[in-house]
Motif scaffolding. Structure first.
Motif, mmCIF file in Angstrom:
data_model
loop_
_atom_site.group_PDB
_atom_site.id
_atom_site.type_symbol
_atom_site.label_atom_id
_atom_site.label_comp_id
_atom_site.label_asym_id
_atom_site.label_seq_id
_atom_site.Cartn_x
_atom_site.Cartn_y
_atom_site.Cartn_z
ATOM 1 N N ALA A 77 2.619 1.533 -3.412
ATOM 2 C CA ALA A 77 1.675 1.977 -4.444
ATOM 3 C C ALA A 77 1.377 3.462 -4.311
ATOM 4 O O ALA A 77 1.243 4.168 -5.316
ATOM 5 C CB ALA A 77 0.392 1.154 -4.363
ATOM 6 N N ASP A 78 1.279 3.951 -3.075
ATOM 7 C CA ASP A 78 1.036 5.386 -2.865
ATOM 8 C C ASP A 78 2.221 6.217 -3.352
ATOM 9 O O ASP A 78 2.037 7.200 -4.073
ATOM 10 C CB ASP A 78 0.784 5.682 -1.378
ATOM 11 C CG ASP A 78 -0.570 5.196 -0.891
ATOM 12 O OD1 ASP A 78 -1.444 4.885 -1.735
ATOM 13 O OD2 ASP A 78 -0.751 5.116 0.337
ATOM 14 N N VAL A 79 3.421 5.832 -2.947
ATOM 15 C CA VAL A 79 4.624 6.583 -3.320
ATOM 16 C C VAL A 79 4.808 6.625 -4.829
ATOM 17 O O VAL A 79 5.184 7.647 -5.402
ATOM 18 C CB VAL A 79 5.874 5.987 -2.631
ATOM 19 C CG1 VAL A 79 7.152 6.550 -3.220
ATOM 20 C CG2 VAL A 79 5.820 6.227 -1.126
ATOM 21 N N HIS A 80 4.516 5.510 -5.486
ATOM 22 C CA HIS A 80 4.741 5.420 -6.932
ATOM 23 C C HIS A 80 3.471 5.683 -7.746
ATOM 24 O O HIS A 80 3.472 5.473 -8.963
ATOM 25 C CB HIS A 80 5.345 4.057 -7.273
ATOM 26 C CG HIS A 80 6.703 3.866 -6.672
ATOM 27 N ND1 HIS A 80 7.829 4.456 -7.181
ATOM 28 C CD2 HIS A 80 7.103 3.192 -5.566
ATOM 29 C CE1 HIS A 80 8.872 4.151 -6.439
ATOM 30 N NE2 HIS A 80 8.452 3.387 -5.444
ATOM 31 N N GLU A 81 2.428 6.111 -7.044
ATOM 32 C CA GLU A 81 1.165 6.494 -7.685
ATOM 33 C C GLU A 81 0.651 5.428 -8.654
ATOM 34 O O GLU A 81 0.299 5.717 -9.806
ATOM 35 C CB GLU A 81 1.304 7.853 -8.378
ATOM 36 C CG GLU A 81 1.673 8.962 -7.418
ATOM 37 C CD GLU A 81 1.903 10.310 -8.087
ATOM 38 O OE1 GLU A 81 1.920 10.381 -9.340
ATOM 39 O OE2 GLU A 81 2.067 11.284 -7.350
ATOM 40 N N LEU A 82 0.627 4.190 -8.170
ATOM 41 C CA LEU A 82 0.136 3.088 -8.993
ATOM 42 C C LEU A 82 -1.378 3.140 -9.107
ATOM 43 O O LEU A 82 -2.073 3.540 -8.171
ATOM 44 C CB LEU A 82 0.547 1.751 -8.380
ATOM 45 C CG LEU A 82 2.036 1.464 -8.296
ATOM 46 C CD1 LEU A 82 2.272 0.086 -7.698
ATOM 47 C CD2 LEU A 82 2.705 1.567 -9.653
ATOM 48 N N GLY A 83 -1.881 2.702 -10.233
ATOM 49 C CA GLY A 83 -3.323 2.613 -10.440
ATOM 50 C C GLY A 83 -3.920 1.482 -9.611
ATOM 51 O O GLY A 83 -3.208 0.710 -8.956
ATOM 52 N N GLU A 84 -5.224 1.368 -9.672
ATOM 53 C CA GLU A 84 -5.936 0.395 -8.832
ATOM 54 C C GLU A 84 -5.568 -1.063 -9.165
ATOM 55 O O GLU A 84 -5.363 -1.867 -8.261
ATOM 56 C CB GLU A 84 -7.445 0.597 -8.966
ATOM 57 C CG GLU A 84 -8.255 -0.150 -7.941
ATOM 58 C CD GLU A 84 -7.924 0.243 -6.501
ATOM 59 O OE1 GLU A 84 -7.996 -0.641 -5.634
ATOM 60 O OE2 GLU A 84 -7.577 1.414 -6.235
ATOM 61 N N GLU B 80 0.843 -1.200 0.000
ATOM 62 C CA GLU B 80 0.000 0.000 0.000
ATOM 63 C C GLU B 80 0.879 1.252 0.000
ATOM 64 O O GLU B 80 0.651 2.189 -0.781
ATOM 65 C CB GLU B 80 -0.924 -0.014 1.220
ATOM 66 C CG GLU B 80 -1.989 1.051 1.183
ATOM 67 C CD GLU B 80 -2.995 0.870 0.058
ATOM 68 O OE1 GLU B 80 -3.496 1.906 -0.434
ATOM 69 O OE2 GLU B 80 -3.270 -0.272 -0.354
ATOM 70 N N ARG C 101 -2.054 -1.951 -8.028
ATOM 71 C CA ARG C 101 -2.088 -1.836 -6.570
ATOM 72 C C ARG C 101 -2.637 -3.135 -5.954
ATOM 73 O O ARG C 101 -2.093 -3.651 -4.992
ATOM 74 C CB ARG C 101 -2.961 -0.648 -6.178
ATOM 75 C CG ARG C 101 -3.116 -0.403 -4.715
ATOM 76 C CD ARG C 101 -4.001 0.804 -4.469
ATOM 77 N NE ARG C 101 -3.408 2.031 -4.932
ATOM 78 C CZ ARG C 101 -2.697 2.850 -4.159
ATOM 79 N NH1 ARG C 101 -2.515 2.569 -2.891
ATOM 80 N NH2 ARG C 101 -2.187 3.945 -4.662
#
Length: 87
Positions: free
Chosen positions: A55-62, A52, A65
């Protein structure tokens, strides 16, 4: 790709394919049972938290993620199987 009928020792790559195919064929109940028997709850919680944050740091999509934690668990299970089977 199925090597389970072979009497030869599996390579790490073959073992990974076998595990992926097995995992793909399991019902949700069987996956949960396998996880409960082979992956400590703290490890699952760590994977969920770590992925989580990642994914936040690398701005991953849903979609990526959701897949990331599963990939980490699958990698962990592969290592467990390798330790039990190949060593």
């Amino acid at each position: 790709m199925s090597f389970s009928g072979s009497s030869e020792r599996l390579t790490r790559q073959e073992l990974a394919w076998e595990l992926a195919e097995l995992f793909d064929d399991l019902s949700l109940d069987h996956v949960n049972e396998m996880l409960a028997k082979n992956v400590p709850l703290e490890t699952l919680q760590f994977f969920a938290s770590y992925t989580e944050d990642f994914a936040d740091v690398h701005e991953l999509g849903e979609k990526p993620r959701r897949s990331l934690a599963n990939l980490m668990v699958l990698g962990y299970l592969l290592k467990v199987v390798e330790d039990r089977v190949l060593e």
